[in-house]
Design an enzyme around this catalytic site. Structure first.
Site, PDB file in Angstrom:
ATOM      1  N   GLU A  41      -7.223   1.001  -3.548  1.00  0.00           N
ATOM      2  CA  GLU A  41      -8.204   0.976  -2.517  1.00  0.00           C
ATOM      3  C   GLU A  41      -9.542   1.568  -2.979  1.00  0.00           C
ATOM      4  OE1 GLU A  41      -7.339   3.851   0.795  1.00  0.00           O
ATOM      5  OE2 GLU A  41      -5.508   4.275  -0.326  1.00  0.00           O
ATOM      6  N   HIS A  47      -5.140  -0.542   5.955  1.00  0.00           N
ATOM      7  CA  HIS A  47      -4.810   0.316   7.116  1.00  0.00           C
ATOM      8  C   HIS A  47      -5.858   0.347   8.234  1.00  0.00           C
ATOM      9  CE1 HIS A  47      -7.302   3.013   4.747  1.00  0.00           C
ATOM     10  NE2 HIS A  47      -6.340   3.323   3.889  1.00  0.00           N
ATOM     11  N   ARG A 103       2.542   8.575  -6.331  1.00  0.00           N
ATOM     12  CA  ARG A 103       2.275   9.892  -6.957  1.00  0.00           C
ATOM     13  C   ARG A 103       2.817   9.937  -8.390  1.00  0.00           C
ATOM     14  NH1 ARG A 103      -1.399  10.493  -2.912  1.00  0.00           N
ATOM     15  NH2 ARG A 103      -0.511  11.248  -0.978  1.00  0.00           N
ATOM     16  N   ASN A 156      -5.326   6.249  -6.702  1.00  0.00           N
ATOM     17  CA  ASN A 156      -5.948   7.573  -6.524  1.00  0.00           C
ATOM     18  C   ASN A 156      -4.985   8.693  -6.929  1.00  0.00           C
ATOM     19  OD1 ASN A 156      -4.271   7.188  -4.298  1.00  0.00           O
ATOM     20  ND2 ASN A 156      -5.567   8.363  -2.914  1.00  0.00           N
ATOM     21  N   HIS A 172       1.496   5.160  -2.158  1.00  0.00           N
ATOM     22  CA  HIS A 172       1.032   6.157  -3.135  1.00  0.00           C
ATOM     23  C   HIS A 172       2.298   6.780  -3.718  1.00  0.00           C
ATOM     24  CE1 HIS A 172      -3.192   6.110  -1.549  1.00  0.00           C
ATOM     25  NE2 HIS A 172      -2.572   5.768  -0.442  1.00  0.00           N
ATOM     26  N   HIS A 204     -10.689   0.916   1.647  1.00  0.00           N
ATOM     27  CA  HIS A 204     -10.501   1.941   2.687  1.00  0.00           C
ATOM     28  C   HIS A 204     -11.852   2.073   3.385  1.00  0.00           C
ATOM     29  CE1 HIS A 204      -8.884   6.056   4.018  1.00  0.00           C
ATOM     30  NE2 HIS A 204     -10.080   5.944   4.564  1.00  0.00           N
ATOM     31  N   HIS A 253       0.840  -1.207   0.000  1.00  0.00           N
ATOM     32  CA  HIS A 253       0.000   0.000   0.000  1.00  0.00           C
ATOM     33  C   HIS A 253       0.872   1.253   0.000  1.00  0.00           C
ATOM     34  CE1 HIS A 253      -4.132   1.693   0.973  1.00  0.00           C
ATOM     35  NE2 HIS A 253      -3.342   2.751   0.911  1.00  0.00           N
ATOM     36  N   ASP A 270       1.094   2.523   3.784  1.00  0.00           N
ATOM     37  CA  ASP A 270       0.243   3.616   3.299  1.00  0.00           C
ATOM     38  C   ASP A 270       1.091   4.876   3.063  1.00  0.00           C
ATOM     39  OD1 ASP A 270      -1.883   5.093   2.416  1.00  0.00           O
ATOM     40  OD2 ASP A 270      -2.874   5.268   4.359  1.00  0.00           O
ATOM     41  N   HIS A 279       3.079  14.069   1.050  1.00  0.00           N
ATOM     42  CA  HIS A 279       2.627  15.422   0.698  1.00  0.00           C
ATOM     43  C   HIS A 279       3.798  16.344   1.009  1.00  0.00           C
ATOM     44  CE1 HIS A 279      -1.490  13.978   0.361  1.00  0.00           C
ATOM     45  NE2 HIS A 279      -1.378  13.424   1.545  1.00  0.00           N
TER      46      HIS A 279
END
Ligand code: DOR
Ligand code: ZN
Length: 440
Positions: free
Chosen positions: A141, A220, A60, A90, A58, A175, A56, A304, A308
Site C-alpha cells: 500500500e 480498506h 511481519r 511496510n 501484514h 491507503h 491485504h 488488513d 500487534h
C-alpha cells in the site's frame, strides 16, 4: 476407472448441488460419484467453497517476529480458509530495495505454509523498476495518509510513482486518508480525526494525481463517502465523458473493504480500548450498516491483518499502534453473517476469492479448468470466536465471542493441508508478479 489421490465425498457446492469431488496430481479430475481413491473424506453435506485470497495482510517477520512470522501468519490464514496471502511492504525496514524483497521472498519460502505474494514498498527513494522485476505482485500500500509503519507520500511523489507503475502495467494499491491535527485519546476522537470526508477527499485527490491512468486499488475503504468517490471516478473513466488514460484505455479503479469495518463499530468498545484502534478507524453503527446496504457494490474484502502484541497495545491510546489481526476470522465471521443477511454465499466467494485474484491477475481458486484446486470445507454449525483457538502470534482478537463458522478441512493444490486443527504437508508457494523475468 481412475484412482484419485483424494476424494471428498458428499460435499455441498456453493450452488447447492451435492456430489463427490476427486483430485489427482493437484487438480480436480471429477465431480460426480467417485469410486476409488487413495484417501477418502466423508463430508456429510458440508459446504465446499473455493479457498480465499487475502490481498491485504501484514505478515511481519524479520525484526517484528514478536507480532507475527510467516509460519504463524500463514497457519492463521489456512485455519481461516485462506490459501493465498498478499503481504504488505511496510516491514521494518520497508521493502524498498531489490535485495530486501529477495530476502523477504526467501524468508517466506522457508517459513510460509500456503501461497503468498509480496508487494513492493513505495517511498521517495525506492527503485520501483527493480522491485517489479524482482517479482513484486503489486505496489504499496502507498500511503496517501500516514499510518503505523507508513509515512505519507507527497502529491508529487504519488503522481511520479503512478507514472512508473503505469509504464510497467502494474497495480498501485493505496491507503487513502486525511488526518486532522488533534491528539485523539479515544476511539471516537480517532474516528473524528480521520473522518469520512477526509477519506473521500483523499480518494479524489489520488484519482486526480493519476494522470496516466494507472490501475488504482483502494485498500480498506471504511465509509460510503469514500466508496462513492471511487464509483464516481469509475463513471468518469468509463462513462459518457470517456476520460481515457494515455494509452487510450479506460483506467481501472477497484477497492476493498475489511471485515472489521463491516462487523465492528467504535460503540462496541470502551472509549479508550486500544485493541480497536486501527486505520482507517472503526466508524459508528450507522456507517457500518451503510456498508452492508451497498454489499453488492463491494469489489473485494481483505482483512488488513495487522498483528500487534498485547504489550504493544497496552500503552496510552495515543501511543498504541494501529491495527488488528483478522486473516483467520475473515471468512468464518462473514459466512454466517452473509447468510443471516440473506446474501448468496457466492457473493462472499466473489469478494474474498475470485475478485482479489482478478484484480491481481492470477488464477482464482475454483471448480473450473485452469483454476487453483484450493478449497475449504465448512460445517453447518456456528461457533463463537475464541482467542485461544486462533493461530496468529498476536494472541488476541477484537472479534472474540462473535458467531463464526471455521473450516473443518482445507485443501491446497489438490491435497489436504489442514484438518480438524492439524496441519499437513504445508508448503510456501510464491506467486511472483507479472514483471518477474521467469514469468511469460
Ligand atoms: O491500522 C493499520 N495498521 N493500518 C495500516 O494501514 C497499517 C497497519 C499496520 O501495519 O499495522
Ligand atoms: Zn493501510
Amino acid at each position: 476407472m481412475p484412482v484419485y489421490d483424494l476424494a471428498l465425498c458428499d460435499v455441498e457446492f456453493p450452488d447447492g448441488r451435492r456430489a463427490d469431488i476427486g483430485f489427482k496430481s493437484g487438480r480436480i479430475v471429477h465431480i460426480g460419484a467417485v469410486e476409488r481413491s487413495d484417501e477418502v473424506v466423508r463430508c456429510h453435506g458440508m459446504l465446499l467453497l473455493p479457498a480465499a485470497t487475502d490481498m491485504h495482510v501484514h505478515m511481519r517477520g524479520g525484526s517484528q517476529v514478536k507480532k507475527e512470522d510467516w509460519q504463524s501468519g500463514t497457519r492463521s490464514a489456512i485455519a481461516g480458509g485462506v490459501t493465498l496471502v498478499v503481504d504488505q511492504p511496510n516491514t521494518v525496514p520497508p521493502l524498498t530495495t531489490q535485495l530486501r524483497l529477495e530476502n523477504r521472498v526467501n524468508e517466506a519460502i522457508s517459513e510460509a505454509c500456503c501461497g503468498f505474494a509480496i508487494n513492493a514498498g513505495v517511498t521517495p527513494g525506492a527503485d520501483l523498476i527493480s522491485l517489479w522485476s524482482a517479482g513484486a505482485m503489486a505496489f504499496g500500500e502507498l500511503f496517501a495518509g500516514p499510518s503505523s509503519y507508513g509515512e505519507t507520500l507527497s502529491s508529487d511523489e504519488l503522481s511520479k510513482a503512478f507514472q512508473i507503475i503505469r509504464n510497467v502495467n502494474g497495480l498501485a494499491t493505496i491507503h487513502a486518508e486525511e488526518v486532522g491535527t488533534s491528539q485523539p485519546d479515544t476511539l471516537v476522537a480517532h474516528n473524528d480525526n480521520r473522518g469520512d470526508q477526509g477519506e473521500a477527499a483523499a480518494v479524489r485527490k489520488v484519482c486526480q494525481l493519476n494522470s496516466t491512468g494507472c490501475h488504482l486499488h483502494f485498500c480498506h475503504l471504511s465509509t460510503t463517502a469514500a466508496i462513492e468517490a471511487v464509483l464516481e471516478q469509475r463513471r468518469l473513466s468509463t462513462g459518457p465523458e470517456n476520460k481515457l488514460n494515455d494509452s487510450g484505455g479506460p483506467c481501472r479503479t477497484s477497492f476493498e473493504v475489511t471485515p472489521h469495518h463491516l462487523l465492528l463499530s467504535h460503540q462496541d468498545f470502551a472509549p479508550g480500548d486500544t485493541s480497536a484502534k486501527v486505520n482507517p478507524p472503526l466508524r459508528d453503527k450507522k456507517n457500518r450498516q451503510m456498508l452492508w446496504n451497498i454489499w453488492d457494490l463491494i469489489d473485494v474484502i481483505a482483512s488488513d491483518h495487522a498483528p500487534h502484541t498485547v504489550d504493544e497495545k497496552a500503552v496510552s491510546f495515543l501511543d498504541a499502534p494501529s491495527g488488528i489481526p483478522g486473516v483467520e476470522t475473515m471468512v468464518p465471521l462473514l459466512l454466517p453473517e452473509v447468510q443471516r443477511r440473506k446474501h448468496p454465499v457466492s457473493s462472499l466467494i466473489d469478494k474474498v476469492s475470485t475478485r482479489p485474484c482478478e484484480v491481481l491477475g492470477i488464477p482464482p481458486a475454483g471448480f473450473h479448468p485452469g483454476e487453483r484446486a484450493d478449497f475449504a470445507l465448512y460445517p453447518r454449525t456456528i461457533t463463537r470466536v475464541d482467542p485461544d483457538e486462533l493461530h496468529s502470534r498476536a494472541g488476541w482478537t477484537p472479534f472474540a465471542g462473535l458467531p463464526a463458522i471455521f473450516p473443518e478441512l482445507v485443501v491446497m493444490e489438490g491435497g489436504i493441508i489442514y484438518r480438524g486443527g492439524e496441519f499437513f504437508n504445508t508448503v510456501g508457494r510464491w506467486f511472483p508478479g507479472k514483471g518477474y523475468p521467469l514469468v511469460d
